[in-house]
Design a protein around this motif. Structure first.
Motif, PDB file in Angstrom:
ATOM      1  N   LEU A   1       0.830  -1.203   0.000  1.00 54.71           N
ATOM      2  CA  LEU A   1       0.000   0.000   0.000  1.00 54.71           C
ATOM      3  C   LEU A   1       0.864   1.252   0.000  1.00 54.71           C
ATOM      4  N   ARG A   2       1.868   1.278   0.867  1.00 52.73           N
ATOM      5  CA  ARG A   2       2.732   2.455   0.946  1.00 52.73           C
ATOM      6  C   ARG A   2       3.495   2.662  -0.355  1.00 52.73           C
ATOM      7  N   ALA A   3       4.024   1.576  -0.918  1.00 60.72           N
ATOM      8  CA  ALA A   3       4.776   1.695  -2.172  1.00 60.72           C
ATOM      9  C   ALA A   3       3.896   2.207  -3.300  1.00 60.72           C
ATOM     10  N   SER A   4       2.650   1.736  -3.356  1.00 61.65           N
ATOM     11  CA  SER A   4       1.735   2.178  -4.406  1.00 61.65           C
ATOM     12  C   SER A   4       1.419   3.663  -4.278  1.00 61.65           C
ATOM     13  N   LEU A   5       1.154   4.099  -3.039  1.00 62.39           N
ATOM     14  CA  LEU A   5       0.844   5.509  -2.836  1.00 62.39           C
ATOM     15  C   LEU A   5       2.074   6.383  -3.061  1.00 62.39           C
ATOM     16  N   ASP A   6       3.226   5.931  -2.585  1.00 65.05           N
ATOM     17  CA  ASP A   6       4.457   6.694  -2.820  1.00 65.05           C
ATOM     18  C   ASP A   6       4.739   6.825  -4.312  1.00 65.05           C
ATOM     19  N   GLU A   7       4.496   5.753  -5.038  1.00 65.08           N
ATOM     20  CA  GLU A   7       4.743   5.783  -6.479  1.00 65.08           C
ATOM     21  C   GLU A   7       3.823   6.784  -7.159  1.00 65.08           C
ATOM     22  N   SER A   8       2.581   6.869  -6.690  1.00 68.10           N
ATOM     23  CA  SER A   8       1.656   7.847  -7.262  1.00 68.10           C
ATOM     24  C   SER A   8       2.143   9.269  -7.021  1.00 68.10           C
ATOM     25  N   VAL A   9       2.646   9.519  -5.815  1.00 67.44           N
ATOM     26  CA  VAL A   9       3.145  10.858  -5.489  1.00 67.44           C
ATOM     27  C   VAL A   9       4.368  11.197  -6.327  1.00 67.44           C
ATOM     28  N   THR A  10       5.353  10.299  -6.328  1.00 61.16           N
ATOM     29  CA  THR A  10       6.596  10.595  -7.044  1.00 61.16           C
ATOM     30  C   THR A  10       6.382  10.634  -8.555  1.00 61.16           C
ATOM     31  N   ASP A  11       5.489   9.803  -9.069  1.00 59.81           N
ATOM     32  CA  ASP A  11       5.217   9.847 -10.505  1.00 59.81           C
ATOM     33  C   ASP A  11       4.675  11.212 -10.908  1.00 59.81           C
ATOM     34  N   LEU A  12       3.750  11.748 -10.123  1.00 62.71           N
ATOM     35  CA  LEU A  12       3.176  13.043 -10.466  1.00 62.71           C
ATOM     36  C   LEU A  12       4.224  14.150 -10.340  1.00 62.71           C
ATOM     37  N   GLN A  13       5.026  14.086  -9.290  1.00 65.34           N
ATOM     38  CA  GLN A  13       6.054  15.117  -9.107  1.00 65.34           C
ATOM     39  C   GLN A  13       7.106  15.052 -10.199  1.00 65.34           C
ATOM     40  N   ARG A  14       7.534  13.849 -10.574  1.00 67.94           N
ATOM     41  CA  ARG A  14       8.546  13.724 -11.619  1.00 67.94           C
ATOM     42  C   ARG A  14       7.980  14.119 -12.974  1.00 67.94           C
ATOM     43  N   ALA A  15       6.726  13.744 -13.214  1.00 69.58           N
ATOM     44  CA  ALA A  15       6.105  14.140 -14.478  1.00 69.58           C
ATOM     45  C   ALA A  15       5.995  15.653 -14.560  1.00 69.58           C
ATOM     46  N   ALA A  16       5.633  16.301 -13.443  1.00 68.37           N
ATOM     47  CA  ALA A  16       5.544  17.763 -13.443  1.00 68.37           C
ATOM     48  C   ALA A  16       6.913  18.389 -13.671  1.00 68.37           C
ATOM     49  N   ALA A  17       7.954  17.785 -13.086  1.00 68.95           N
ATOM     50  CA  ALA A  17       9.300  18.331 -13.249  1.00 68.95           C
ATOM     51  C   ALA A  17       9.769  18.228 -14.697  1.00 68.95           C
ATOM     52  N   LEU A  18       9.309  17.214 -15.424  1.00 69.20           N
ATOM     53  CA  LEU A  18       9.733  17.058 -16.815  1.00 69.20           C
ATOM     54  C   LEU A  18       9.152  18.138 -17.727  1.00 69.20           C
ATOM     55  N   PHE A  19       8.048  18.787 -17.283  1.00 69.61           N
ATOM     56  CA  PHE A  19       7.448  19.846 -18.092  1.00 69.61           C
ATOM     57  C   PHE A  19       8.080  21.213 -17.811  1.00 69.61           C
ATOM     58  N   ALA A  20       9.039  21.270 -16.871  1.00 73.47           N
ATOM     59  CA  ALA A  20       9.662  22.546 -16.535  1.00 73.47           C
ATOM     60  C   ALA A  20      10.450  23.074 -17.723  1.00 73.47           C
TER      61      ALA A  20
END
Length: 749
Positions: free
Chosen positions: A75-94
């Motif tokens: 559960l923790r890994a799945s939620l962490d992955e959701s958080v980091t995926d969104l943050q990394r995806a946002a960083a790629l649009f910088a």
């Protein structure tokens, strides 16, 4: 002799005994041996009690705790992955130019399908710039986002490009429908203006298969049920108590090296035929560990009904008999050592002291035992020489039992008691009753491990696909920009050993990290996770994602073998292997290690893996051999995704002897008693042999040499004990003889 002589002699005898060394010598090892053997006898009687079948509950309870820990980590890994995926995806649009909000959401929607809703908002003005999917409750996000913007001001324009200053911590919100969502927020900093990318995800129960007897709950820090699966138990009193216990345990500091969060087990409701075993684990984080989801206060609670019959493993009578036998042997061995070692040493000391003082009126007493008899005969010869006689060869005393042989016999007697306990008695064997629930839990945990590896590989492919979207936006005209994106991806994704871009013919255009292992001359694989080799020192596995409109260009992310190893390493599951479609080992848990592409260690595991291909949630069995039993399970990858064509499986095997079953508990306690007995005997008798027996044998040779006429060899004591005291007395006698007459040959020629 004056009338008072006998009384004076008695006083001298008392003084001589007072001069006897109290530390060292034979007394401490013999006393320690007796004390330790008495302690071992008491421990044997205590630990070898009757082990009730209720101890099976302990094994099942521990298993439920492990199941809950697996669920919490998933559960923790799945939620962490959701958080980091969104943050990394946002960083790629910088970048220097703002990307339209609709374009951002469209590109994310093509890669990720985990979020129920996506939105881009302006935290300063409170406006909704774009949205996809279900409606997101943005009131709290806008409030916190405005505060964050006020705090940061415009400093990000200068030094926070692509940074995370605008990111907000994930939170749980409840929709009007009663469902719970997790909101994840990431900063979109492009064109010099801060925007917020918000995603809402469903809070699902972990990927643990349930059934008619198993229930699974996800609760928050207040004990409120947020998600559930399996039979409903939320209304039962014991379930509420278990939820409160799990919620209260969330704030506890985890044990070092254990589950990153509090965990435990307890007994739930019971009736005449069924008992409920409950395990709980917090989806927390260890001190110093970074985990966005670890601060949400979530815990996983699992329960299962068990129907094992109660019976006992009877070992109490055996323990009492073994303890009684050891008591008798302890007294017997102590009596023998006192009679043959300790008492002769004291008497030799008194006789040598008497002769050294010049009291030569009485002959030296006769001694039993080879070394005491030799020393006694030498003392008698020395007494005669002090009276005016000539040096004589006493010769070695024939017959009698040597002190070394006595110690060896005592050791053999004690080992005859300890060795059967250590090696033979109370063996569990292969007929141990293993509860079916433990076999089922082995299957569930293996299935959870397979699901965890599958999701991790699919998430890795999604990350590579998001990179392909960014690389595709540049049209392949800016290799420096592409390389910067690859380096950022490699730095923020520890699961990869290298990330690179291939052209349509398989030639590497740009790369970051280790050397690519894509087969030379081969075109890129289609969008999927592919196995690149079937032999070699380590497996090569990579995620391939085509660049949209890239004319055959493909972004490849090669997985680090250590990442695969970390995915299959779980405590309490035994040996775990990740195997390919031909049952070749690709990864194994850290504790046992592996050789890449080797076969599974057992034909029964191959058979189990073949059978598991036809089962949705894997299969398990109790494998019995002459040497013991083991729990084996196999679970294939299910659920599709980028790994759907791999045909991989996770296989596990755990010896039943590692479980807390009463038969194995009795065996371990019996072996412990035998080991303690061996340790006490070897330590104390070895101590006695080194510090007493060996010096005593040397002393016998020195005494015979002195009696034979050797006046030149000065005698030095090795230790301040009984034997050392006899040596000192012999040195006094040697000095007296040397003063009376010249030294004579020892008669050895």
């Amino acid at each position: 002799m004056p009338p008072t002589a006998p009384r004076g002699a008695r006083r001298r005898k008392i003084r001589r005994r007072a001069d006897m060394p109290l530390l060292g010598g034979a007394r401490p090892p013999i006393a320690a041996l007796l004390a330790l053997l008495l302690l071992v006898a008491g421990a044997t009687a205590l630990v070898l009690g009757d082990h009730d079948r209720a101890a099976v509950d302990k094994a099942v309870l521990s298993s439920q705790q492990r199941v809950a820990e697996d669920g919490a980590l998933t559960l923790r890994a799945s939620l962490d992955e959701s958080v980091t995926d969104l943050q990394r995806a946002a960083a790629l649009f910088a970048g220097p130019e703002a990307v339209p909000a609709d374009t951002v959401l469209d590109k994310l929607g093509k890669v990720y399908n985990k979020w129920r809703g996506l939105a881009v908002i302006d935290p300063a003005g409170g406006g909704l710039l774009a949205a996809r999917g279900e409606t997101i409750p943005l009131a709290d996000v806008l409030k916190d986002g405005s505060n964050k913007t006020a705090e940061n001001g415009n400093k990000g324009d200068k030094d926070n490009k692509g940074g995370k200053d605008g990111d907000l911590a994930p939170r749980l919100v409840k929709l009007p429908s009663g469902e719970t969502r997790m909101l994840v927020t990431a900063a979109l900093r492009d064109g010099g203006k801060l925007r917020l990318l918000v995603a809402s995800g469903t809070l699902n129960v972990p990927g643990i298969s349930t059934g008619e007897n198993r229930s699974l709950l996800v609760i928050d820090s207040a004990g409120t049920v947020l998600a559930k699966d399996g039979p409903s138990i939320t209304r039962t009193a014991w379930a509420k108590r278990a939820a409160k216990t799990a919620a209260a345990a969330f704030g506890k500091t985890p044990e070092p090296g254990g589950h990153p969060g509090a965990s435990g087990h307890l007994m739930g409701g019971s009736d005449k035929k069924h008992r409920t075993a409950v395990g709980y684990a917090a989806a927390g984080r260890s001190p110093g560990e970074t985990s966005p989801a670890g601060g949400l206060g979530l815990s996983v609670l699992t329960s299962v009904k068990v129907t094992e019959d109660a019976k006992a493993v009877r070992t109490q009578a055996f323990g009492l008999v073994a303890a009684a036998v050891l008591l008798v042997l302890a007294v017997l061995v102590t009596w023998i050592l006192v009679r043959t070692v300790q008492r002769p040493l004291i008497q030799l000391y008194l006789e040598s002291r008497r002769i050294g003082r010049g009291e030569l009126d009485r002959p030296v007493r006769k001694f039993r035992g080879r070394e005491p008899a030799r020393i006694g005969a030498a003392l008698e010869s020395l007494r005669g020489q002090l009276l005016g006689g000539r040096p004589t060869r006493t010769g070695r005393a024939r017959g009698g039992f040597g002190t070394r042989a006595t110690v060896i016999v005592c050791g053999v007697v004690l080992l005859a008691w300890a060795a059967p306990l250590l090696l033979l008695l109370n063996r569990a064997g292969s007929g141990v009753t293993v509860p079916k629930q433990l076999v089922e839990d082995q299957r569930r945990r293996t299935d959870t491990a397979a699901d965890r590896v599958r999701k991790a590989l699919n998430e890795g492919w999604a990350d590579v696909a998001s990179v392909a979207q960014i690389v595709g936006a540049g049209g392949g005209k800016d290799d420096a920009a592409d390389k910067a994106v690859l380096q950022t991806t490699l730095r923020e994704h520890p699961r990869y050993r290298s990330v690179y871009v291939l052209d349509a013919d398989g030639k590497v255009l740009t790369r970051a990290g280790a050397a690519p292992r894509h087969p030379g001359g081969r075109k890129p694989y289609a969008d999927s996770v592919a196995q690149l080799n079937t032999s070699g020192k380590e497996p090569a596995v990579a995620a391939y994602a085509a660049v949209p409109g890239g004319k055959g260009r493909t972004v490849v992310g090669e997985y680090d073998p250590q990442f695969l190893i970390s995915m299959v390493t779980r405590p309490g599951l035994g040996q775990v292997w990740l195997v390919d479609d031909k049952h070749r080992i690709l990864a194994a848990d850290r504790q046992h290690g592996f050789r890449a592409f080797s076969k599974l260690p057992g034909r029964h595991l191959d058979t189990l893996a073949v059978k598991a291909r036809k089962a949705t949630n894997g299969t398990a069995l109790l494998h019995r051999t002459a040497g013991g039993s083991s729990l084996a399970a196999a679970a294939p990858f299910t659920g599709g995704g980028a790994v759907r064509d791999l045909g991989w499986q996770v296989v596990s095997e755990q010896p039943a002897s590692w479980l807390e079953l009463p038969e194995y508990t009795a065996q371990r306690h019996t072996m412990l008693a035998g080991l303690l007995g061996v340790t006490a005997a070897v330590a104390c008798l070895g101590w006695l042999h080194i510090l007493v027996i060996r010096p005593l044998r040397t002393l016998a040779g020195q005494a015979e040499a002195l009696a034979g006429g050797d006046r030149r060899t000065v005698l030095f004591p090795q230790h301040h004990d009984e034997a050392g005291a006899v040596v000192r007395n012999l040195e006094l006698i040697r000095q007296q003889l040397a003063q009376r007459q010249p030294a004579r040959p020892s008669g050895r020629n």
